[in-house]
Enzyme design. Sequence first.
Site, PDB file in Angstrom:
ATOM      1  N   SER A  87       8.891   1.404  -6.609  1.00 19.62           N
ATOM      2  CA  SER A  87       8.881   0.704  -5.331  1.00 19.62           C
ATOM      3  C   SER A  87       9.356  -0.730  -5.466  1.00 19.62           C
ATOM      4  CB  SER A  87       7.464   0.709  -4.736  1.00 19.62           C
ATOM      5  OG  SER A  87       7.069   2.019  -4.400  1.00 19.62           O
ATOM      6  N   GLU A 115       2.646  -0.028  -4.592  1.00 16.82           N
ATOM      7  CA  GLU A 115       2.358   0.050  -3.150  1.00 16.82           C
ATOM      8  C   GLU A 115       2.089   1.503  -2.750  1.00 16.82           C
ATOM      9  OE1 GLU A 115       4.355   1.331  -0.571  1.00 16.82           O
ATOM     10  OE2 GLU A 115       6.267   1.727  -1.560  1.00 16.82           O
ATOM     11  N   THR A 154      13.238   4.644   3.964  1.00 13.48           N
ATOM     12  CA  THR A 154      12.246   3.580   4.087  1.00 13.48           C
ATOM     13  C   THR A 154      12.979   2.247   4.199  1.00 13.48           C
ATOM     14  OG1 THR A 154      11.980   2.948   1.760  1.00 13.48           O
ATOM     15  CG2 THR A 154      10.816   4.935   2.504  1.00 13.48           C
ATOM     16  N   CYS A 155      12.213   1.166   4.254  1.00 12.75           N
ATOM     17  CA  CYS A 155      12.839  -0.141   4.405  1.00 12.75           C
ATOM     18  C   CYS A 155      13.630  -0.553   3.167  1.00 12.75           C
ATOM     19  CB  CYS A 155      11.789  -1.201   4.732  1.00 12.75           C
ATOM     20  SG  CYS A 155      10.553  -1.424   3.448  1.00 12.75           S
ATOM     21  N   ASN A 156      13.383   0.068   2.017  1.00 13.68           N
ATOM     22  CA  ASN A 156      14.084  -0.351   0.805  1.00 13.68           C
ATOM     23  C   ASN A 156      14.693   0.805   0.011  1.00 13.68           C
ATOM     24  OD1 ASN A 156      11.933   0.351  -1.486  1.00 13.68           O
ATOM     25  ND2 ASN A 156      10.834  -0.508   0.239  1.00 13.68           N
TER      26      ASN A 156
END
Length: 434
Positions: A97, A102, A46-48
């Site tokens: 998260s 989220e 994922t983005c993080n």
Amino acid sequence: MRLHVLTANHSDFTASEIDVIATHIEVFSDTLKINGAILGYITLSTCNRFEIYLECEQAVAQRLAATFSQAAPHPITLLSGPQAARHLYEVAAGLDSLVVGEREIVGQLRRALAAARAAGTTTKLLETVSRGALSTARRVCAETDLAAGGRSIAATALELARTPASEIHWPSANVLLVGTGSYAGATLAAMRRLGVKNVEVWSASGRAEAFARRHGIAAASALDLVSPRVMITCRGTGQPVITATALAEAMPGRGPLTIIDLARSHDVEPASAEIAGVRLITLDTIRAAVPTLTKEQVTAAKRVVADGLDDLRAELEGRAMDPLITAIRTTISELAAAEPGANAAPAAHFASVLAHRYASAARRAARAGRAAEFHAVAELVFGAPLPRPRALTDALDTASENRQPSFVGTNSAPASAALPTPADKLNHTERSPQ
């Protein structure tokens, strides 16, 4: 074989560092698939965060952690047994998260599981733990207020964009969405909740027209740096699509510009933040500014996660009886078939019903901690040796419940289960028959 997770996430690394680690690990993706020491794996990117969930021996997982840490500024984290399961459950629930609570992570985990199935890299253990984590995430959403505010990385970024007084009036603001990937849809949904109406989408890949039709917005014919009040990028192709030079040329004569870069690998050159009139919001900006949840919300969600992990352990304990149950089914079927003068159909039905009852009783015994007792009684009843229940420690080791996470560096890995270097992998490919 046990459950493990190798994780590089927002807690320990910046978005750019995670991207470097992910790129390094992806070199080994084919090697993981053909490595006989690895029973199965699921990759979550994922983005993080970038994580690999594995079923393998401890020494193999340690060697992988050491190998993959070579591209990191400090060692990535290896979690094993119950710690690995808890981590996955908390990730799915939104507790681990960048923006706690989220919900995008549920879809990302579901897609990761589907991709592993398509690639043939899942196992029964990985499937069981992943499905349990997704089921628990649904319970967290339904039974707690953790996600009640519609929290997401995109929503938090948009909220951050209009504070402090940035003079962005969302219903009338011109917004350019750059990129059409899965995160673009979530970003558009977050914008619509704020009343954003004037949205165009642009994509260097040519997918903007199709995306625009699906979502009822307009497609931009070019990357417009002059007209938009807000630009949101979520391509993540590894190269910036917006350079500081291009922005510096576009800024004179136009008003202030807010750019939200949601890509892990920077769609916007970081130097753009130094240009007068440009406000750049990145994943690291979001991490530093995310609001906290109340202790009660987090505690309630963790309680649901704990219940889900109890259910997982009960299911795995029941499955530890599978070899014994299979042997009992076979024995009952053989006894029914060998009965002189027995009618085949009724005998088979009776055998099936009896075997089902034994199976249910076996799993109940295992969940009550009486697996060994049930095994001994079954051998007495059937007068023959039967397979012993599998050891639960192969998957979730209760002895490791209280141990701290292992931070495995490149100098501490065992010599066994060595992986080839990227150069070795390329050389092996060249030698392979066409």
